[in-house]
Design a protein around this motif. Sequence first.
Motif, PDB file in Angstrom:
ATOM      1  N   GLN A 165      49.942  25.653  35.297  1.00 16.18           N
ATOM      2  CA  GLN A 165      48.516  25.537  35.609  1.00 16.18           C
ATOM      3  C   GLN A 165      47.937  26.914  35.930  1.00 16.18           C
ATOM      4  OE1 GLN A 165      48.210  22.439  34.730  1.00 16.18           O
ATOM      5  NE2 GLN A 165      50.432  22.215  35.014  1.00 16.18           N
ATOM      6  N   GLY A 166      48.757  27.776  36.535  1.00  6.91           N
ATOM      7  CA  GLY A 166      48.315  29.132  36.822  1.00  6.91           C
ATOM      8  C   GLY A 166      47.985  29.909  35.558  1.00  6.91           C
ATOM      9  N   TYR A 167      48.804  29.754  34.537  1.00  5.35           N
ATOM     10  CA  TYR A 167      48.535  30.441  33.275  1.00  5.35           C
ATOM     11  C   TYR A 167      47.266  29.903  32.611  1.00  5.35           C
ATOM     12  CZ  TYR A 167      52.941  32.985  33.355  1.00  5.35           C
ATOM     13  OH  TYR A 167      53.956  33.851  33.692  1.00  5.35           O
ATOM     14  N   VAL A 168      47.049  28.611  32.724  1.00  2.00           N
ATOM     15  CA  VAL A 168      45.815  28.036  32.172  1.00  2.00           C
ATOM     16  C   VAL A 168      44.604  28.610  32.910  1.00  2.00           C
ATOM     17  CG1 VAL A 168      44.506  25.904  31.867  1.00  2.00           C
ATOM     18  CG2 VAL A 168      46.966  25.936  31.393  1.00  2.00           C
ATOM     19  N   TYR A 169      44.696  28.673  34.225  1.00  2.24           N
ATOM     20  CA  TYR A 169      43.608  29.252  35.022  1.00  2.24           C
ATOM     21  C   TYR A 169      43.324  30.684  34.581  1.00  2.24           C
ATOM     22  CZ  TYR A 169      41.478  31.633  39.020  1.00  2.24           C
ATOM     23  OH  TYR A 169      40.674  32.409  39.823  1.00  2.24           O
ATOM     24  N   ALA A 170      44.373  31.492  34.432  1.00  2.00           N
ATOM     25  CA  ALA A 170      44.190  32.887  34.026  1.00  2.00           C
ATOM     26  C   ALA A 170      43.593  32.979  32.628  1.00  2.00           C
ATOM     27  CB  ALA A 170      45.520  33.634  34.086  1.00  2.00           C
ATOM     28  N   ALA A 171      43.973  32.068  31.740  1.00  2.00           N
ATOM     29  CA  ALA A 171      43.417  32.073  30.383  1.00  2.00           C
ATOM     30  C   ALA A 171      41.923  31.763  30.407  1.00  2.00           C
ATOM     31  CB  ALA A 171      44.150  31.062  29.512  1.00  2.00           C
ATOM     32  N   TYR A 172      41.522  30.811  31.226  1.00  2.88           N
ATOM     33  CA  TYR A 172      40.098  30.481  31.324  1.00  2.88           C
ATOM     34  C   TYR A 172      39.311  31.680  31.860  1.00  2.88           C
ATOM     35  CZ  TYR A 172      41.293  25.515  30.646  1.00  2.88           C
ATOM     36  OH  TYR A 172      41.734  24.321  30.145  1.00  2.88           O
ATOM     37  N   ARG A 173      39.850  32.338  32.875  1.00  2.00           N
ATOM     38  CA  ARG A 173      39.180  33.523  33.413  1.00  2.00           C
ATOM     39  C   ARG A 173      39.108  34.627  32.356  1.00  2.00           C
ATOM     40  NH1 ARG A 173      36.014  32.234  37.549  1.00  2.00           N
ATOM     41  NH2 ARG A 173      37.116  31.565  39.433  1.00  2.00           N
ATOM     42  N   SER A 182      31.039  39.987  24.990  1.00  2.00           N
ATOM     43  CA  SER A 182      30.356  39.753  23.713  1.00  2.00           C
ATOM     44  C   SER A 182      28.877  39.426  23.893  1.00  2.00           C
ATOM     45  CB  SER A 182      31.045  38.611  22.958  1.00  2.00           C
ATOM     46  OG  SER A 182      30.862  37.376  23.635  1.00  2.00           O
ATOM     47  N   GLY A 183      28.404  39.441  25.150  1.00  5.44           N
ATOM     48  CA  GLY A 183      26.998  39.148  25.405  1.00  5.44           C
ATOM     49  C   GLY A 183      26.668  37.676  25.369  1.00  5.44           C
ATOM     50  N   ASP A 184      27.617  36.832  25.784  1.00  5.77           N
ATOM     51  CA  ASP A 184      27.416  35.384  25.755  1.00  5.77           C
ATOM     52  C   ASP A 184      27.598  34.828  27.170  1.00  5.77           C
ATOM     53  OD1 ASP A 184      27.310  32.695  25.267  1.00  5.77           O
ATOM     54  OD2 ASP A 184      28.835  32.686  23.693  1.00  5.77           O
ATOM     55  N   PRO A 185      26.604  34.979  28.049  1.00  2.56           N
ATOM     56  CA  PRO A 185      26.762  34.547  29.439  1.00  2.56           C
ATOM     57  C   PRO A 185      26.961  33.045  29.602  1.00  2.56           C
ATOM     58  CG  PRO A 185      24.483  35.142  28.993  1.00  2.56           C
ATOM     59  CD  PRO A 185      25.276  35.568  27.801  1.00  2.56           C
ATOM     60  N   ASP A 186      26.402  32.252  28.701  1.00  2.00           N
ATOM     61  CA  ASP A 186      26.548  30.796  28.818  1.00  2.00           C
ATOM     62  C   ASP A 186      28.007  30.383  28.624  1.00  2.00           C
ATOM     63  OD1 ASP A 186      23.846  30.561  29.275  1.00  2.00           O
ATOM     64  OD2 ASP A 186      23.356  30.117  27.170  1.00  2.00           O
ATOM     65  N   THR A 187      28.641  30.953  27.597  1.00  2.00           N
ATOM     66  CA  THR A 187      30.058  30.645  27.381  1.00  2.00           C
ATOM     67  C   THR A 187      30.907  31.166  28.529  1.00  2.00           C
ATOM     68  OG1 THR A 187      29.805  30.670  24.977  1.00  2.00           O
ATOM     69  CG2 THR A 187      32.019  30.998  25.831  1.00  2.00           C
ATOM     70  N   ALA A 188      30.552  32.339  29.043  1.00  2.00           N
ATOM     71  CA  ALA A 188      31.290  32.885  30.182  1.00  2.00           C
ATOM     72  C   ALA A 188      31.195  31.954  31.383  1.00  2.00           C
ATOM     73  CB  ALA A 188      30.745  34.266  30.529  1.00  2.00           C
ATOM     74  N   ASP A 193      33.555  28.080  35.135  1.00  2.00           N
ATOM     75  CA  ASP A 193      33.535  26.764  35.778  1.00  2.00           C
ATOM     76  C   ASP A 193      34.841  26.019  35.540  1.00  2.00           C
ATOM     77  OD1 ASP A 193      30.993  27.252  36.708  1.00  2.00           O
ATOM     78  OD2 ASP A 193      29.980  26.053  35.152  1.00  2.00           O
ATOM     79  N   ALA A 194      35.369  26.124  34.309  1.00  2.00           N
ATOM     80  CA  ALA A 194      36.635  25.463  34.007  1.00  2.00           C
ATOM     81  C   ALA A 194      37.766  26.041  34.843  1.00  2.00           C
ATOM     82  CB  ALA A 194      36.944  25.607  32.513  1.00  2.00           C
ATOM     83  N   ALA A 195      37.762  27.370  35.006  1.00  2.00           N
ATOM     84  CA  ALA A 195      38.791  28.018  35.818  1.00  2.00           C
ATOM     85  C   ALA A 195      38.683  27.585  37.273  1.00  2.00           C
ATOM     86  CB  ALA A 195      38.654  29.538  35.708  1.00  2.00           C
ATOM     87  N   GLN A 196      37.478  27.559  37.799  1.00  2.00           N
ATOM     88  CA  GLN A 196      37.288  27.140  39.180  1.00  2.00           C
ATOM     89  C   GLN A 196      37.716  25.693  39.370  1.00  2.00           C
ATOM     90  OE1 GLN A 196      33.262  27.538  40.573  1.00  2.00           O
ATOM     91  NE2 GLN A 196      33.802  27.134  42.708  1.00  2.00           N
ATOM     92  N   CYS A 235      52.253  31.794  40.195  1.00  2.00           N
ATOM     93  CA  CYS A 235      50.880  31.395  40.504  1.00  2.00           C
ATOM     94  C   CYS A 235      50.142  32.488  41.262  1.00  2.00           C
ATOM     95  CB  CYS A 235      50.881  30.104  41.317  1.00  2.00           C
ATOM     96  SG  CYS A 235      51.495  28.651  40.433  1.00  2.00           S
ATOM     97  N   LEU A 236      50.871  33.368  41.951  1.00  2.00           N
ATOM     98  CA  LEU A 236      50.229  34.507  42.608  1.00  2.00           C
ATOM     99  C   LEU A 236      49.773  35.524  41.568  1.00  2.00           C
ATOM    100  CD1 LEU A 236      52.747  35.031  45.550  1.00  2.00           C
ATOM    101  CD2 LEU A 236      50.478  33.982  45.696  1.00  2.00           C
ATOM    102  N   TRP A 237      50.598  35.749  40.569  1.00  2.00           N
ATOM    103  CA  TRP A 237      50.258  36.717  39.518  1.00  2.00           C
ATOM    104  C   TRP A 237      49.018  36.291  38.752  1.00  2.00           C
ATOM    105  CZ3 TRP A 237      51.848  36.816  33.913  1.00  2.00           C
ATOM    106  CH2 TRP A 237      51.592  38.063  33.323  1.00  2.00           C
ATOM    107  N   THR A 238      48.914  34.996  38.473  1.00  2.00           N
ATOM    108  CA  THR A 238      47.771  34.498  37.703  1.00  2.00           C
ATOM    109  C   THR A 238      46.553  34.262  38.577  1.00  2.00           C
ATOM    110  OG1 THR A 238      48.650  32.238  37.940  1.00  2.00           O
ATOM    111  CG2 THR A 238      49.210  33.447  35.912  1.00  2.00           C
ATOM    112  N   GLY A 239      46.703  34.311  39.899  1.00  2.00           N
ATOM    113  CA  GLY A 239      45.565  34.171  40.797  1.00  2.00           C
ATOM    114  C   GLY A 239      45.171  32.748  41.116  1.00  2.00           C
ATOM    115  N   LEU A 240      46.045  31.767  40.821  1.00  2.00           N
ATOM    116  CA  LEU A 240      45.686  30.354  41.015  1.00  2.00           C
ATOM    117  C   LEU A 240      45.571  29.970  42.485  1.00  2.00           C
ATOM    118  CD1 LEU A 240      45.329  27.519  39.632  1.00  2.00           C
ATOM    119  CD2 LEU A 240      47.791  27.199  40.028  1.00  2.00           C
ATOM    120  N   ILE A 241      46.372  30.563  43.345  1.00  2.00           N
ATOM    121  CA  ILE A 241      46.499  30.103  44.730  1.00  2.00           C
ATOM    122  C   ILE A 241      45.297  30.537  45.562  1.00  2.00           C
ATOM    123  CG2 ILE A 241      47.950  30.184  46.791  1.00  2.00           C
ATOM    124  CD1 ILE A 241      49.190  28.745  44.367  1.00  2.00           C
TER     125      ILE A 241
END
Length: 470
Positions: A165-173, A182-188, A193-196, A235-241
């Motif tokens: 789950q930590g890797y998924v979180y990092a991928a979303y971020r 790329s200048g796409d704030p809506d997608t960002a 939101d998905a990461a949070q 999970c610490l490396w990916t920032g999930l905690i």
Amino acid sequence: MTQVTHSAAARSLLDRAIAQSLDSSPGKPGGFLGSPGTLPCRRPRGRGRDSSDRRDLLLAAWMRLPFDRTLAIHVLNARLGDPSRSPWPSVRGTRSRAAAEADPVDEALIVMIAAELWRWGTPWGDIAGVLPRVDRALDRIVHADRDRDGFVERGSTGVAWAEDQGYVYAAYRARATLARASGDPDTAACWDDAAQGIQQHANHAFWLPAAGGFASALDSSNNPVTVAGAEIGQCLWTGLIDEDKAGALVTHLLSSDTFCGWGLQSRADADELPDPGLRVIRPHENAIVAAGLARYGYRTEAFRVAQTQLAAADSFAGLLPASFLADPRTAVGAPHHRRLDPLGLRRGAPQECASPYPPTASSAATPLLLLRALLGLDANVPEGTVHLRPAVPACYLPLTVEDVLIGQERVTVRLPASTDEPPTVSGLPEHVSLAPERLEHHPLTLTWQTATSLLARGSAPQRPAAVAHN
């Protein structure tokens, strides 16, 4: 070629380990980045050879990126477009779709590498070319949540491991970072939101209030399962905690159930070990956890983990194997093959796993990630900043690291022997500068006796008042 020079007191550990890591490159005798399909990789339970090869190369690409981007660019472009260009047989061949089913962690690493390349200064044109592959990776991650409970599972087991789950979180971020670039704030905003969402969900579902710690996994019925092992530390490396729960995880990782004189143990079935008293140590996992500890501000603890792997590398002539067996009962005062490391700890030599598991791309790159963690080195070239917050023991000072690749420039990082002098980074691109709030220099004075006494008293690690997350 990146060069590392430092005080003679630590030469047998840091110098040999870093030199071997940098020497393990394509076209060199004993190199581990040549033919991915023939790499000698460990074969974790439940994963085939090709899956191990992919994970190994992707992790190595991320670890080597500040020093050499060749592998990172290769693993992104090799899987784009024509499947015949893939270096992995399971993708290139004619095997069944089930055999080539994507691993969500592998796919997450693809996204993370793309964003990391951008942060370290790879031109946007090169990044834009791999965005279709990045988005396909994210689509596969989403579909890895087979029971739609918000967590990805491995294969058909239905087990959701915390580190995945930590890797998924990092991928979303990471995808949010690329969208902003790329200048796409809506997608960002969508991916932020998905990461949070997964961060909040995981910190609630995996947290065990009564035990004051985290479950290692959720079974197919979403019941928590706790297994001793270093993997959850990723999970610490990916920032999930969540920051207020990180201390509990650090205490668990450095407890005698997980940490021994040769590092953090990995999960292993007792029937796979020649002696149930032995522990399986995987260097690349230790490096990832050390980097995670440094990310959350636990720099002394990060050094303790890093030191075990540098000492192990010295026992293996500077080149770490994919994994090795360690006996915590002989970690101190071993009667055979004694070595004295810079902390003053006498150790019994570890032994490679009985299979055996020779060095791989990620184990060879382990000292590079350890070096980055100890330097507190990070870059955000698009924003024009480089972060440097070293936590290096006095025995390694002065320390000079040359040819770090930031933007299109090769820079030199210098840590002086005296704390009265600030660390410097020379040769930066014109628009890039050191972030002044991170210009600190804190040599560690930790001794092994201090570390073991802290464990004996069961003291919780102390976290700095302010921690900057990148």
